[in-house]
Design a protein around this motif. Sequence first.
Motif, PDB file in Angstrom:
ATOM      1  N   LYS A  24       0.814  -1.208   0.000  1.00 18.29           N
ATOM      2  CA  LYS A  24       0.000   0.000   0.000  1.00 18.29           C
ATOM      3  C   LYS A  24       0.857   1.272   0.000  1.00 18.29           C
ATOM      4  CE  LYS A  24      -4.062  -1.993   2.259  1.00 18.29           C
ATOM      5  NZ  LYS A  24      -5.013  -1.916   3.418  1.00 18.29           N
ATOM      6  N   LYS A  25       2.076   1.129   0.491  1.00 20.42           N
ATOM      7  CA  LYS A  25       2.958   2.294   0.575  1.00 20.42           C
ATOM      8  C   LYS A  25       4.401   1.822   0.582  1.00 20.42           C
ATOM      9  CE  LYS A  25       1.607   5.214   3.609  1.00 20.42           C
ATOM     10  NZ  LYS A  25       1.348   5.822   4.942  1.00 20.42           N
ATOM     11  N   ILE A  26       5.258   2.538  -0.132  1.00 18.52           N
ATOM     12  CA  ILE A  26       6.692   2.261  -0.128  1.00 18.52           C
ATOM     13  C   ILE A  26       7.401   3.514   0.350  1.00 18.52           C
ATOM     14  CG2 ILE A  26       8.715   1.682  -1.503  1.00 18.52           C
ATOM     15  CD1 ILE A  26       6.926   0.117  -3.371  1.00 18.52           C
ATOM     16  N   LEU A  27       8.191   3.379   1.409  1.00 15.28           N
ATOM     17  CA  LEU A  27       8.880   4.513   2.018  1.00 15.28           C
ATOM     18  C   LEU A  27      10.388   4.300   1.936  1.00 15.28           C
ATOM     19  CD1 LEU A  27       8.706   7.165   3.698  1.00 15.28           C
ATOM     20  CD2 LEU A  27       8.731   5.724   5.742  1.00 15.28           C
ATOM     21  N   ILE A  28      11.086   5.216   1.281  1.00 16.10           N
ATOM     22  CA  ILE A  28      12.548   5.187   1.202  1.00 16.10           C
ATOM     23  C   ILE A  28      13.102   6.031   2.347  1.00 16.10           C
ATOM     24  CG2 ILE A  28      14.564   5.695  -0.224  1.00 16.10           C
ATOM     25  CD1 ILE A  28      12.665   5.610  -2.661  1.00 16.10           C
ATOM     26  N   ILE A  29      14.001   5.454   3.130  1.00 16.20           N
ATOM     27  CA  ILE A  29      14.580   6.169   4.265  1.00 16.20           C
ATOM     28  C   ILE A  29      16.091   6.296   4.062  1.00 16.20           C
ATOM     29  CG2 ILE A  29      14.959   6.182   6.751  1.00 16.20           C
ATOM     30  CD1 ILE A  29      12.405   4.698   7.152  1.00 16.20           C
ATOM     31  N   VAL A  30      16.567   7.533   4.054  1.00 10.20           N
ATOM     32  CA  VAL A  30      18.004   7.796   3.900  1.00 10.20           C
ATOM     33  C   VAL A  30      18.413   8.908   4.861  1.00 10.20           C
ATOM     34  CG1 VAL A  30      18.098   7.065   1.487  1.00 10.20           C
ATOM     35  CG2 VAL A  30      17.574   9.449   2.033  1.00 10.20           C
ATOM     36  N   GLU A  31      19.715   9.100   4.989  1.00 11.15           N
ATOM     37  CA  GLU A  31      20.261  10.192   5.791  1.00 11.15           C
ATOM     38  C   GLU A  31      20.938  11.203   4.881  1.00 11.15           C
ATOM     39  OE1 GLU A  31      22.501   9.207   9.302  1.00 11.15           O
ATOM     40  OE2 GLU A  31      21.638   7.195   9.357  1.00 11.15           O
ATOM     41  N   GLY A  32      21.043  12.440   5.369  1.00  8.71           N
ATOM     42  CA  GLY A  32      21.728  13.471   4.596  1.00  8.71           C
ATOM     43  C   GLY A  32      23.227  13.254   4.629  1.00  8.71           C
ATOM     44  N   ILE A  33      23.798  13.224   5.841  1.00  6.81           N
ATOM     45  CA  ILE A  33      25.201  12.873   6.058  1.00  6.81           C
ATOM     46  C   ILE A  33      25.234  11.670   6.990  1.00  6.81           C
ATOM     47  CG2 ILE A  33      27.382  13.589   7.090  1.00  6.81           C
ATOM     48  CD1 ILE A  33      26.841  16.402   6.268  1.00  6.81           C
ATOM     49  N   TYR A  34      26.001  10.662   6.613  1.00 14.05           N
ATOM     50  CA  TYR A  34      26.087   9.446   7.427  1.00 14.05           C
ATOM     51  C   TYR A  34      27.203   9.623   8.448  1.00 14.05           C
ATOM     52  CZ  TYR A  34      22.823   7.415   4.172  1.00 14.05           C
ATOM     53  OH  TYR A  34      21.698   7.162   3.431  1.00 14.05           O
ATOM     54  N   SER A  35      26.829   9.486   9.724  1.00 13.89           N
ATOM     55  CA  SER A  35      27.705   9.889  10.820  1.00 13.89           C
ATOM     56  C   SER A  35      28.949   9.029  10.975  1.00 13.89           C
ATOM     57  CB  SER A  35      26.926   9.883  12.141  1.00 13.89           C
ATOM     58  OG  SER A  35      26.411   8.589  12.408  1.00 13.89           O
TER      59      SER A  35
END
Length: 572
Positions: free
Chosen positions: A327-338
């Motif tokens: 029903k929904k696909i959510l892409i999760i990313v970070e701006g800068i990876y710590s």
Amino acid sequence: MSRRVDSLCLDEYLSSELKKRTHILECAWNQEHDDEEEEEETRNDEVVDGSDDASSTHDIYGDIGNRAPNEFEKIGRFTTFQVYIAWFALFLFAHIREYVTRLGFVKDLSSKENKKMKSPHHSISIFFQDFVPLFSDFEAFYQRNCYIKVRDVFERPICSVPGATVDLVDRVSHDGNWTYEYPGTRTNVINVGSYNYLGFAQSAGPCADQSASSIDREGLSCCTTVHERGRSVSQAKLEKLVAEFLGVEDAICFSMGFATNSMNAPCLVDKHSLIISDKYNHASLILGCRLSGASTKVFEHNDMESLERILRDAIAYGNPKTHRPYKKILIIVEGIYSMEGSICNLPGIIALKKKYNAYLYLDEAHSIGAMGKTGKGVVEYWGCNPRDVDILMGTFTKSFGAAGGYIAGSKRTVDHLRVASPTGYYSSPMSPPIAQQIYTSMSIIMGRDGTNDGALRIERLARNSHYFRMRLKQMGFIVYGSNDSPVVPMLIYFPTMCGFYGREMLARNIGCVVVSFPATHMTEGRVRFCISAAHTKEQLDEVLGTVCELGSLSRSKFSRRSHLYKNLKIEW
């Protein structure tokens, strides 16, 4: 006859294309349709700000279309084998130490479960089960034999503002780092371990003054939850300012950055949804994915081909548990990876998000305030439209010198979170002086104080980060990530190097962070430097000189590309 030949050629072409494509969606590919979509995306990506600066393609980082790439130089197999040998020797001596301790030759100071909680006889345990173990066997073994030996380079207590320099409380251990004694002295060190990117962690100045004055007006705490009594005036003002700063409709703030991710992700997806998460996403995002109940798939770090492959298969084959479309696909990313110091390929992710009608969650914990010409994060850094990101998340613990986090986006999304988020029921709103600290520092970044102090801090941070990174590479060290990132991971690989660098840097009055397994891969131990706008060139040169000295002593200059920077003139 010619028509038949043309038909055969067309069939052969389609057959070859079908072998290249992995599923039915690509078979319906239409070049004209794609061209129209690309033109539409180009029109949508244009930032209409009404000013000349917004339309400029050049900023303090150079040309927007030619950003510094993420670099991940690899070591040879022989060096990797040596690192594994070092770990083998470490565990071998750990087992010997365990055996000697069990025989009573060494006093056991580790925490263990009470023997009364275990059944004395196996026959009894059939009817009366043991208590659930409090400690994992391997984790407890690793902690008391490996981590404890270098505990002195971690958990160092501070007793001052974590600015360009910081005061550390001196401590000494006489039992192998199990306990510490504090003689009552302190040591001032150059601080390259705190996330004070813009230098707003100050005990004096406009931020500190206005935060102190807010205590007189509103006190220290609301002493309730948001849904019972509401939020403070300072937090309400802050939420409006955050939305204005990011260029979106609305924003909501939370008192804890970790909970901003872990508690709100379950409000956005459910068991009928799919989360596609970057390989190196933060623990708070991973916990939020698990609590949501959604299916989770991981793509290779910043790899657009890997991301697209998962997106295509998810749409083509659906949910394998229900045999229904997600029903929904959510892409999760970070701006800068710590831990990597790398910057996400936001334009590529947005393009895939639009192509496959997915949603995008961007964690800008380390990039908001620290990246972009005016500090608006990687969205501004890449010249993207903030409205192309469905969920904008960030924390206030880094660039703003405070605590807490935010989620911004459309008003409909934020209104949903105000009602559905568990933080509204079970946690307190932001402390008024903390909200005021963020409001003041963000106002300075936006230039609302009538000065260019905010712009100067952002520019100084960019100069410091680029200078520090390039000098390390010139010295022969392997440095991960982008040259524009203020997070600078310097690879030292061997676990024994962590204790060496941590202690020797402190002995030379420099405070840094060393990281090894399990926070990183076993073969990728590192020293992580966090650069600040508060650092002077003289302080950076002192740190670089010390690192170069220790690198020569420990032979940890592993880079094979130092010759590329040998004759390069690096300017601050």
